[in-house]
Motif scaffolding. Structure first.
Motif, PDB file in Angstrom:
ATOM      1  N   ASP A  70      42.788  25.668  33.388  1.00 57.31           N
ATOM      2  CA  ASP A  70      43.980  24.846  33.217  1.00 57.31           C
ATOM      3  C   ASP A  70      43.727  23.485  33.856  1.00 57.31           C
ATOM      4  OD1 ASP A  70      46.451  23.696  33.056  1.00 57.31           O
ATOM      5  OD2 ASP A  70      47.546  25.388  33.921  1.00 57.31           O
ATOM      6  N   LEU A  71      43.367  22.491  33.051  1.00 56.29           N
ATOM      7  CA  LEU A  71      42.977  21.193  33.588  1.00 56.29           C
ATOM      8  C   LEU A  71      44.139  20.459  34.260  1.00 56.29           C
ATOM      9  CD1 LEU A  71      40.532  19.871  30.844  1.00 56.29           C
ATOM     10  CD2 LEU A  71      40.026  21.145  32.937  1.00 56.29           C
ATOM     11  N   LYS A  72      45.353  20.808  33.878  1.00 57.10           N
ATOM     12  CA  LYS A  72      46.505  20.162  34.513  1.00 57.10           C
ATOM     13  C   LYS A  72      46.570  20.516  35.996  1.00 57.10           C
ATOM     14  CE  LYS A  72      49.449  21.902  31.580  1.00 57.10           C
ATOM     15  NZ  LYS A  72      48.492  22.473  30.617  1.00 57.10           N
ATOM     16  N   ARG A  73      46.024  21.679  36.331  1.00 56.36           N
ATOM     17  CA  ARG A  73      46.023  22.127  37.734  1.00 56.36           C
ATOM     18  C   ARG A  73      44.749  21.707  38.454  1.00 56.36           C
ATOM     19  NH1 ARG A  73      47.073  28.444  37.472  1.00 56.36           N
ATOM     20  NH2 ARG A  73      46.750  28.184  39.723  1.00 56.36           N
ATOM     21  N   ALA A  74      43.866  20.998  37.762  1.00 57.80           N
ATOM     22  CA  ALA A  74      42.563  20.698  38.359  1.00 57.80           C
ATOM     23  C   ALA A  74      42.135  19.250  38.148  1.00 57.80           C
ATOM     24  CB  ALA A  74      41.519  21.646  37.773  1.00 57.80           C
ATOM     25  N   PRO A  75      42.980  18.270  38.475  1.00 54.25           N
ATOM     26  CA  PRO A  75      42.587  16.868  38.267  1.00 54.25           C
ATOM     27  C   PRO A  75      41.366  16.476  39.101  1.00 54.25           C
ATOM     28  CG  PRO A  75      44.569  17.011  39.610  1.00 54.25           C
ATOM     29  CD  PRO A  75      44.330  18.382  39.064  1.00 54.25           C
ATOM     30  N   ARG A  76      41.199  17.082  40.265  1.00 51.70           N
ATOM     31  CA  ARG A  76      40.042  16.770  41.105  1.00 51.70           C
ATOM     32  C   ARG A  76      38.743  17.186  40.422  1.00 51.70           C
ATOM     33  NH1 ARG A  76      37.109  19.714  44.243  1.00 51.70           N
ATOM     34  NH2 ARG A  76      38.492  21.497  43.992  1.00 51.70           N
ATOM     35  N   LEU A  77      38.747  18.343  39.751  1.00 48.13           N
ATOM     36  CA  LEU A  77      37.555  18.798  39.043  1.00 48.13           C
ATOM     37  C   LEU A  77      37.235  17.876  37.874  1.00 48.13           C
ATOM     38  CD1 LEU A  77      38.066  22.663  38.923  1.00 48.13           C
ATOM     39  CD2 LEU A  77      36.604  21.363  40.470  1.00 48.13           C
ATOM     40  N   VAL A  78      38.270  17.406  37.205  1.00 50.97           N
ATOM     41  CA  VAL A  78      38.064  16.491  36.079  1.00 50.97           C
ATOM     42  C   VAL A  78      37.365  15.229  36.554  1.00 50.97           C
ATOM     43  CG1 VAL A  78      39.216  15.084  34.350  1.00 50.97           C
ATOM     44  CG2 VAL A  78      40.032  17.409  34.798  1.00 50.97           C
ATOM     45  N   GLU A  79      37.781  14.699  37.689  1.00 55.71           N
ATOM     46  CA  GLU A  79      37.154  13.499  38.232  1.00 55.71           C
ATOM     47  C   GLU A  79      35.719  13.767  38.653  1.00 55.71           C
ATOM     48  OE1 GLU A  79      38.171  10.288  38.370  1.00 55.71           O
ATOM     49  OE2 GLU A  79      39.733  11.082  37.038  1.00 55.71           O
ATOM     50  N   LYS A  80      35.489  14.912  39.292  1.00 56.61           N
ATOM     51  CA  LYS A  80      34.136  15.240  39.749  1.00 56.61           C
ATOM     52  C   LYS A  80      33.192  15.421  38.568  1.00 56.61           C
ATOM     53  CE  LYS A  80      33.384  17.736  43.365  1.00 56.61           C
ATOM     54  NZ  LYS A  80      33.263  18.818  44.378  1.00 56.61           N
ATOM     55  N   ALA A  81      33.676  16.037  37.505  1.00 53.92           N
ATOM     56  CA  ALA A  81      32.824  16.321  36.341  1.00 53.92           C
ATOM     57  C   ALA A  81      32.328  15.046  35.673  1.00 53.92           C
ATOM     58  CB  ALA A  81      33.583  17.184  35.339  1.00 53.92           C
ATOM     59  N   LYS A  82      33.035  13.937  35.844  1.00 49.94           N
ATOM     60  CA  LYS A  82      32.644  12.675  35.221  1.00 49.94           C
ATOM     61  C   LYS A  82      31.298  12.169  35.729  1.00 49.94           C
ATOM     62  CE  LYS A  82      37.379  11.089  34.353  1.00 49.94           C
ATOM     63  NZ  LYS A  82      38.426  10.073  34.694  1.00 49.94           N
ATOM     64  N   HIS A  83      30.858  12.698  36.863  1.00 51.39           N
ATOM     65  CA  HIS A  83      29.608  12.230  37.465  1.00 51.39           C
ATOM     66  C   HIS A  83      28.396  13.025  36.978  1.00 51.39           C
ATOM     67  CE1 HIS A  83      31.835   9.636  40.214  1.00 51.39           C
ATOM     68  NE2 HIS A  83      32.638  10.656  40.457  1.00 51.39           N
ATOM     69  N   TYR A  84      28.614  14.005  36.090  1.00 46.85           N
ATOM     70  CA  TYR A  84      27.518  14.852  35.622  1.00 46.85           C
ATOM     71  C   TYR A  84      27.522  14.896  34.095  1.00 46.85           C
ATOM     72  CZ  TYR A  84      27.536  16.473  40.472  1.00 46.85           C
ATOM     73  OH  TYR A  84      27.512  16.542  41.840  1.00 46.85           O
ATOM     74  N   ASP A  85      26.331  14.786  33.509  1.00 50.36           N
ATOM     75  CA  ASP A  85      26.218  14.743  32.049  1.00 50.36           C
ATOM     76  C   ASP A  85      26.400  16.106  31.390  1.00 50.36           C
ATOM     77  OD1 ASP A  85      25.728  12.022  32.111  1.00 50.36           O
ATOM     78  OD2 ASP A  85      23.547  12.285  32.223  1.00 50.36           O
ATOM     79  N   ASN A  86      26.014  17.173  32.069  1.00 49.51           N
ATOM     80  CA  ASN A  86      25.962  18.495  31.440  1.00 49.51           C
ATOM     81  C   ASN A  86      27.128  19.394  31.807  1.00 49.51           C
ATOM     82  OD1 ASN A  86      23.658  18.211  29.837  1.00 49.51           O
ATOM     83  ND2 ASN A  86      22.305  18.600  31.570  1.00 49.51           N
ATOM     84  N   VAL A  87      28.259  18.817  32.151  1.00 53.94           N
ATOM     85  CA  VAL A  87      29.460  19.604  32.465  1.00 53.94           C
ATOM     86  C   VAL A  87      30.472  19.447  31.328  1.00 53.94           C
ATOM     87  CG1 VAL A  87      31.397  19.940  34.034  1.00 53.94           C
ATOM     88  CG2 VAL A  87      29.120  19.393  34.943  1.00 53.94           C
ATOM     89  N   ILE A  88      30.930  20.563  30.808  1.00 59.17           N
ATOM     90  CA  ILE A  88      31.945  20.558  29.752  1.00 59.17           C
ATOM     91  C   ILE A  88      33.190  21.253  30.295  1.00 59.17           C
ATOM     92  CG2 ILE A  88      32.544  21.403  27.451  1.00 59.17           C
ATOM     93  CD1 ILE A  88      29.520  21.360  26.827  1.00 59.17           C
ATOM     94  N   LEU A  89      34.282  20.517  30.396  1.00 62.05           N
ATOM     95  CA  LEU A  89      35.560  21.078  30.818  1.00 62.05           C
ATOM     96  C   LEU A  89      36.462  21.186  29.600  1.00 62.05           C
ATOM     97  CD1 LEU A  89      36.387  19.157  34.133  1.00 62.05           C
ATOM     98  CD2 LEU A  89      35.159  21.311  33.863  1.00 62.05           C
ATOM     99  N   THR A  90      36.935  22.369  29.325  1.00 61.38           N
ATOM    100  CA  THR A  90      37.938  22.513  28.270  1.00 61.38           C
ATOM    101  C   THR A  90      39.254  22.893  28.943  1.00 61.38           C
ATOM    102  OG1 THR A  90      37.936  24.904  27.820  1.00 61.38           O
ATOM    103  CG2 THR A  90      36.097  23.608  26.944  1.00 61.38           C
ATOM    104  N   ASP A  91      40.337  22.632  28.282  1.00 66.28           N
ATOM    105  CA  ASP A  91      41.612  23.150  28.771  1.00 66.28           C
ATOM    106  C   ASP A  91      41.676  24.618  28.376  1.00 66.28           C
ATOM    107  OD1 ASP A  91      44.117  23.137  29.948  1.00 66.28           O
ATOM    108  OD2 ASP A  91      44.658  21.218  29.052  1.00 66.28           O
ATOM    109  N   LEU A  92      42.788  25.284  28.628  1.00 64.55           N
ATOM    110  CA  LEU A  92      42.946  26.665  28.185  1.00 64.55           C
ATOM    111  C   LEU A  92      42.834  26.708  26.662  1.00 64.55           C
ATOM    112  CD1 LEU A  92      45.862  27.762  30.527  1.00 64.55           C
ATOM    113  CD2 LEU A  92      43.402  28.098  30.831  1.00 64.55           C
ATOM    114  N   ILE A  93      42.109  27.672  26.144  1.00 70.80           N
ATOM    115  CA  ILE A  93      41.806  27.735  24.718  1.00 70.80           C
ATOM    116  C   ILE A  93      42.174  29.099  24.166  1.00 70.80           C
ATOM    117  CG2 ILE A  93      39.939  26.069  25.019  1.00 70.80           C
ATOM    118  CD1 ILE A  93      37.942  28.376  24.808  1.00 70.80           C
ATOM    119  N   PRO A  94      42.235  29.257  22.828  1.00 68.07           N
ATOM    120  CA  PRO A  94      42.564  30.566  22.252  1.00 68.07           C
ATOM    121  C   PRO A  94      41.580  31.650  22.695  1.00 68.07           C
ATOM    122  CG  PRO A  94      42.692  28.845  20.584  1.00 68.07           C
ATOM    123  CD  PRO A  94      42.092  28.202  21.802  1.00 68.07           C
ATOM    124  N   HIS A  95      42.099  32.840  22.896  1.00 63.64           N
ATOM    125  CA  HIS A  95      41.251  33.928  23.396  1.00 63.64           C
ATOM    126  C   HIS A  95      40.108  34.229  22.441  1.00 63.64           C
ATOM    127  CE1 HIS A  95      40.137  38.152  24.366  1.00 63.64           C
ATOM    128  NE2 HIS A  95      40.234  37.676  25.579  1.00 63.64           N
TER     129      HIS A  95
END
Length: 216
Positions: A70-95
């Motif tokens: 849930d990216l809405k609960r993790a803004p800090r992770l979203v910012e940190k991930a911007k510093h790495y090329d191989n990180v993919i963050l998705t929001d909650l997705i269909p099962h």
């Protein structure tokens, strides 16, 4: 009342998907076919240290970290991930997308429990839901070194561990699994066999519920 262990619907993980469906799923989430992928899925929370999946990128190459939360609960992770090329963050997705990703695209599943959270210190504390789905996906699992790991998992049989909050060691364990094909295949095969014991049907049979209903 009877308390039943959370279980998996194995049919979801035995469904066949076409090569095109898998290719489309890679494109949907920007997962490269030319790189290995490690993955994590959960809503997030203090009991997890998802930073490990991001920071491991400082110690490994050609491996993508796929984090579903849930990216809405993790803004800090979203910012940190911007510093790495191989990180993919998705929001909650269909099962169903989760099933395809972990069954056919993710190479190694990660459970990054936070060793400093109180429940991590209680033996077998954590829910079986996510770990049982990882098992059903039939891939090796890497889990942080906490006491709360679900009781049906056995170290060296279904998973290997790394030190919580030590992303360098996590990267080393990923390299180990990707390089040691015998270990990779053994853990994968063990998890596929274990999955057959973790279905709702099997857990209902073991619970004694059917005998109670039948009056036996």
């Amino acid at each position: 009342s009877l308390v039943l262990q959370n279980s998996i619907n194995l049919a979801e993980f035995t469904e066949e998907f076409t090569k095109q469906a898998i290719t489309d799923m890679r494109a949907k989430y920007n997962i490269s076919p030319d790189k290995k992928a490690v993955g994590f899925v959960a809503s997030g929370g203090e009991h997890l240290h998802i930073d490990d999946l991001i920071e491991l990128q400082a110690y490994i190459s050609n491996v993508q970290s796929v984090v579903i939360c849930d990216l809405k609960r993790a803004p800090r992770l979203v910012e940190k991930a911007k510093h790495y090329d191989n990180v993919i963050l998705t929001d909650l997705i269909p099962h169903r997308d989760v099933v395809i990703l972990f069954k056919h695209i993710i190479d190694i599943s990660i459970l990054p429990y936070n060793k400093d959270w109180y429940g991590s210190k209680i033996k077998h504390f954590f829910s079986s839901r996510k770990s049982s789905e990882y098992v059903a996906a039939g891939k090796p699992i890497i889990i942080s070194d906490v006491e709360g790991i679900p009781s049906f998992l056995e170290e060296g049989v279904n998973y290997i561990t790394y030190e919580s909050k030590n992303p360098q060691q996590l990267a080393d364990k990923i390299k180990l699994l990707l390089e040691d094909r015998d270990l990779y295949r053994r853990l994968s095969g063990n998890n596929l066999r274990l999955a057959k014991e973790l279905t709702w049907e099997q857990n209902v049979k073991r619970s004694g519920l059917l005998e109670i209903i039948g009056g036996k």
